[in-house]
Write a protein that holds these residues in place. Structure first.
Motif, short mmCIF file in Angstrom:
data_model
loop_
_atom_site.label_atom_id
_atom_site.label_comp_id
_atom_site.label_asym_id
_atom_site.label_seq_id
_atom_site.Cartn_x
_atom_site.Cartn_y
_atom_site.Cartn_z
N PHE A 1 43.14 69.31 28.14
CA PHE A 1 42.25 69.33 29.24
C PHE A 1 40.75 68.65 28.73
CE2 PHE A 1 38.76 71.12 31.96
CZ PHE A 1 39.04 70.50 33.18
N ILE A 2 40.27 69.39 27.56
CA ILE A 2 38.84 69.21 27.14
C ILE A 2 39.00 67.69 26.60
CG2 ILE A 2 37.42 69.56 25.16
CD1 ILE A 2 38.18 72.41 25.55
N GLY B 1 41.10 65.25 27.42
CA GLY B 1 41.16 64.23 28.45
C GLY B 1 39.77 63.81 29.15
N ASN B 2 39.01 64.79 29.28
CA ASN B 2 37.69 65.04 29.72
C ASN B 2 36.77 64.31 28.88
OD1 ASN B 2 37.83 65.96 32.36
ND2 ASN B 2 37.91 67.85 31.69
N VAL B 3 36.75 64.61 27.68
CA VAL B 3 35.71 63.99 26.69
C VAL B 3 36.02 62.45 26.58
CG1 VAL B 3 35.00 63.94 24.22
CG2 VAL B 3 35.06 66.05 25.48
N SER C 1 37.42 60.59 28.55
CA SER C 1 37.19 59.85 29.79
C SER C 1 35.89 59.47 29.89
CB SER C 1 37.81 60.39 31.17
OG SER C 1 36.98 61.64 31.05
N TRP C 2 35.00 60.00 29.29
CA TRP C 2 33.61 59.81 29.41
C TRP C 2 33.31 58.43 28.40
CZ3 TRP C 2 31.72 65.49 27.10
CH2 TRP C 2 31.95 66.18 28.31
N THR D 1 45.30 62.97 22.33
CA THR D 1 44.15 63.63 23.15
C THR D 1 44.14 64.97 22.97
OG1 THR D 1 44.51 61.55 24.80
CG2 THR D 1 43.51 63.55 25.53
N GLY E 1 40.91 67.44 21.67
CA GLY E 1 40.23 68.39 22.48
C GLY E 1 40.48 69.90 21.70
#
Length: 80
Positions: free
Chosen positions: A40-41, A43-45, A47-48, A63, A67
């Motif tokens: 989760f972390i 994927g978010n990082v 995506s930034w 990924t 994270g």
């Protein structure tokens, strides 16, 4: 079947992250938890930065490892 694959990816990612950043707890359950949260972390990082590697199993593992490393590093930083 997707749940089993997700748990396996989480376990592998948590295990690999433990080699990169030292962690205090071990075991399969902790590796799965760290890997799932790391996915989760990560994927978010990523995506930034406009990076999306989630299309393949290898991309999902990379990924999640990124994270998980961030997660373990933050936990170690807070513990100190």
């Amino acid at each position: 079947m997707n749940i089993i694959i997700t748990l396996l990816i989480g376990a592998v990612a948590g295990w690999l992250a433990g080699f990169i950043v030292p962690k205090s707890k071990g075991g399969l359950l902790w590796n799965i938890i760290i890997g799932l949260i790391g996915g989760f972390i990560g994927g978010n990082v990523l995506s930034w930065f406009g990076i999306a590697w989630g299309g393949t199993v290898l991309g999902a593992i990379v990924t999640a490892v990124i994270g998980a490393v961030i997660l373990i590093w933050l936990v170690n930083l807070i513990k100190k």
